[in-house]
Enzyme design. Structure first.
Site, PDB file in Angstrom:
ATOM      1  N   GLY A   1     -38.141  16.374  27.820  1.00 56.48           N
ATOM      2  CA  GLY A   1     -38.343  15.342  26.963  1.00 56.48           C
ATOM      3  C   GLY A   1     -37.396  15.745  25.892  1.00 56.48           C
ATOM      4  O   GLY A   1     -36.700  16.535  26.046  1.00 56.48           O
ATOM      5  N   LYS A   2     -37.583  14.760  24.736  1.00 55.26           N
ATOM      6  CA  LYS A   2     -36.531  14.993  23.870  1.00 55.26           C
ATOM      7  C   LYS A   2     -37.038  15.742  22.693  1.00 55.26           C
ATOM      8  O   LYS A   2     -38.285  15.546  22.235  1.00 55.26           O
ATOM      9  CB  LYS A   2     -35.999  13.660  23.268  1.00 55.26           C
ATOM     10  N   GLY A   3     -36.321  16.485  22.059  1.00 58.69           N
ATOM     11  CA  GLY A   3     -36.853  17.423  20.684  1.00 58.69           C
ATOM     12  C   GLY A   3     -35.884  17.175  19.709  1.00 58.69           C
ATOM     13  O   GLY A   3     -34.965  17.975  19.909  1.00 58.69           O
ATOM     14  N   GLY A   4     -35.773  16.282  18.579  1.00 54.46           N
ATOM     15  CA  GLY A   4     -34.759  16.283  17.848  1.00 54.46           C
ATOM     16  C   GLY A   4     -33.498  15.655  18.364  1.00 54.46           C
ATOM     17  O   GLY A   4     -33.503  14.810  19.072  1.00 54.46           O
TER      18      GLY A   4
ATOM     19  N   CYS B   1     -34.496  18.390  26.493  1.00 50.43           N
ATOM     20  CA  CYS B   1     -35.049  19.547  26.930  1.00 50.43           C
ATOM     21  C   CYS B   1     -35.537  19.433  28.542  1.00 50.43           C
ATOM     22  O   CYS B   1     -35.820  18.474  29.065  1.00 50.43           O
ATOM     23  CB  CYS B   1     -36.215  19.747  26.259  1.00 50.43           C
TER      24      CYS B   1
ATOM     25  N   ALA C   1     -32.255  17.503  20.953  1.00 52.62           N
ATOM     26  CA  ALA C   1     -32.145  18.280  21.978  1.00 52.62           C
ATOM     27  C   ALA C   1     -32.703  17.155  22.979  1.00 52.62           C
ATOM     28  O   ALA C   1     -33.584  16.556  23.013  1.00 52.62           O
ATOM     29  CB  ALA C   1     -32.597  19.310  21.741  1.00 52.62           C
TER      30      ALA C   1
ATOM     31  N   ASP D   1     -43.257  23.727   9.109  1.00 53.06           N
ATOM     32  CA  ASP D   1     -43.367  22.469   9.812  1.00 53.06           C
ATOM     33  C   ASP D   1     -44.567  22.748  10.898  1.00 53.06           C
ATOM     34  O   ASP D   1     -44.359  22.311  11.843  1.00 53.06           O
ATOM     35  CB  ASP D   1     -42.147  21.994  10.623  1.00 53.06           C
TER      36      ASP D   1
HETATM   37  C1  LIG Z   1     -37.913  23.096  24.712  1.00 50.19           C
HETATM   38  C2  LIG Z   1     -38.241  22.551  23.537  1.00 50.19           C
HETATM   39  C3  LIG Z   1     -39.787  22.808  23.359  1.00 50.19           C
HETATM   40  C4  LIG Z   1     -39.985  24.017  22.823  1.00 50.19           C
HETATM   41  O1  LIG Z   1     -39.839  24.318  21.834  1.00 50.19           O
HETATM   42  N1  LIG Z   1     -40.675  24.848  23.878  1.00 50.19           N
HETATM   43  C5  LIG Z   1     -41.004  26.278  23.600  1.00 50.19           C
HETATM   44  C6  LIG Z   1     -41.052  24.189  25.106  1.00 50.19           C
HETATM   45  C7  LIG Z   1     -41.685  25.139  26.178  1.00 50.19           C
HETATM   46  N2  LIG Z   1     -42.135  24.557  27.341  1.00 50.19           N
HETATM   47  C8  LIG Z   1     -42.437  23.158  27.180  1.00 50.19           C
HETATM   48  C9  LIG Z   1     -42.831  22.429  28.595  1.00 50.19           C
HETATM   49  C10 LIG Z   1     -43.118  22.988  29.546  1.00 50.19           C
HETATM   50  C11 LIG Z   1     -43.525  22.266  30.401  1.00 50.19           C
HETATM   51  C12 LIG Z   1     -43.584  20.884  29.734  1.00 50.19           C
HETATM   52  N3  LIG Z   1     -43.272  20.961  28.417  1.00 50.19           N
HETATM   53  N4  LIG Z   1     -41.714  22.218  26.417  1.00 50.19           N
HETATM   54  C13 LIG Z   1     -41.147  22.772  25.130  1.00 50.19           C
HETATM   55  N5  LIG Z   1     -40.477  22.028  24.253  1.00 50.19           N
HETATM   56  C14 LIG Z   1     -40.898  20.542  24.541  1.00 50.19           C
HETATM   57  C15 LIG Z   1     -39.803  19.931  25.395  1.00 50.19           C
HETATM   58  C16 LIG Z   1     -39.487  18.484  24.960  1.00 50.19           C
HETATM   59  C17 LIG Z   1     -40.222  18.195  23.567  1.00 50.19           C
HETATM   60  C18 LIG Z   1     -40.811  19.950  22.978  1.00 50.19           C
END
Ligand SMILES: CC[C@@H]1C(=O)N(C)c2cnc(-c3ccc[nH]3)nc2N1C1CCCC1
Length: 311
Positions: A37-40, A44, A42, A153
């Site tokens: 997915g998208k995070g800000g 991911c 980034a 946050d």
């Molecule tokens: C990498 C960014 C964020 C994150 O910070 N972590 C630790 C994370 C860990 N596992 C996951 C994850 C593992 C399986 C599904 N999501 N996702 C994380 N995210 C999500 C990704 C998309 C938005 C936030």
């Protein structure tokens, strides 16, 4: 062929070139996995370290997207703070490197996503589950605050769940480190539903108490199913926060202990909010009787490590 996997998907490798002190160049390779997915700024993905086969979560930020200084400073601050943290309830910061195009942040994989998805699926959680998640959040926040870090946050979407349903606090993009005792921060930041009134006020500074406020909002959201000050538009949400305007819907039955704890936390005056230890000692956190010899299934949502702490 060598560039496509069995599903015909293109295999993407990103690599880190490391020049050793003796001038030798070593290369660390990671194979990009499924899109998370998208995070800000980034994008991911899952990422497998090809050396030790460890699967991580990679935040890949295109440098071209970091044109504004604010965005660059935010990223530098996030890395600096998150890199320095190590706690069982904080997302583990594994590694960070960059190449010409991107910055790569490698984090602990949390394959049960966040409390946001859990609440969306379940509508609301039982009081025993909430006790268990609150205990883990308090463990993370005590660690952060003892290291002079304010998260700023805290929200359901930043509370990640690993494969054992253990809670991991993540996303330090808005975190800040206090340099001296009594220091107050003034910059406005946070997510509308969870932001503390003194941050909105802007005149007075804010400190650790903003995380306690957000914890109160999170407890309400886990028990009721939505945050207390939620409205269709941000402006009226801010108004409700500043007027401390929220109520408990009759449709959802929650214990008096739970209501009392939320009312104790969601007070406008920061100095009047309970400390993390006081929240941990509150009757809500110790209700539901002592843990009987045979654990009811619902407590199994709480990893054994936490249950024994409570005993
Ligand atoms: C990498 C960014 C964020 C994150 O910070 N972590 C630790 C994370 C860990 N596992 C996951 C994850 C593992 C399986 C599904 N999501 N996702 C994380 N995210 C999500 C990704 C998309 C938005 C936030």
């Amino acid at each position: 062929d060598e560039n496509n996997n069995q599903d015909g998907e293109q295999i993407v490798i990103f690599e880190e070139k490391i020049t050793k002190v003796n001038g030798e160049v070593a290369i660390k390779r990671y194979q990009r996995g499924k899109f998370l997915g998208k995070g800000g700024f980034a994008k991911c993905y899952e990422a497998t370290n090809l050396e030790n086969k460890k699967v991580l979560a990679a935040k890949i930020i295109a440098k071209s997207s970091l044109t504004r200084n604010r965005a660059r400073q935010k990223l530098v601050s996030e890395i600096k703070i998150h890199k320095s943290l190590q706690n069982s309830n904080v997302v583990q910061f594994e590694h960070v490197f960059e190449d010409h195009e991107n910055v790569y942040i490698l984090l602990e994989l949390c394959c049960n996503q966040t409390l946001n998805e859990l609440i969306k699926r379940r509508k609301r959680l039982t009081e025993i589950e909430v006790q268990c998640y609150v205990a883990q959040m308090i463990n993370a926040l005590k660690y952060l605050h003892n290291n002079n870090v304010i998260h700023r946050d805290l929200k359901l979407g930043n509370l990640f769940l690993n494969k054992n349903m253990e809670l991991k606090l993540g996303d330090f993009g808005l975190a800040t480190k206090l340099e001296f005792d009594g220091e107050k921060k003034r910059t406005i930041c946070g997510t509308p539903n969870y932001i503390a009134p003194e941050v909105l006020d802007g005149k007075v500074g804010h400190s650790f108490e903003v995380d306690v406020w957000s914890l109160g909002v999170i407890i309400y959201a886990m028990l009721i199913g939505k945050p207390p000050f939620e409205t269709p538009d941000v402006k009226s949400t801010y108004k409700k926060i500043k007027l401390n305007q929220y109520s408990f819907p009759d449709q959802v039955q929650i214990s008096d202990n739970a209501k009392q704890l939320i009312q104790k936390i969601l007070v406008l005056e920061p100095s009047k909010r309970p400390t993390l230890d006081e929240i941990m000692a509150h009757s809500f956190m110790n209700s539901g009787g002592t843990i009987p010899k045979v654990l009811p299934l619902s407590t199994l949502a709480c990893p054994p490590s936490i249950q024994y702490n409570k005993q």
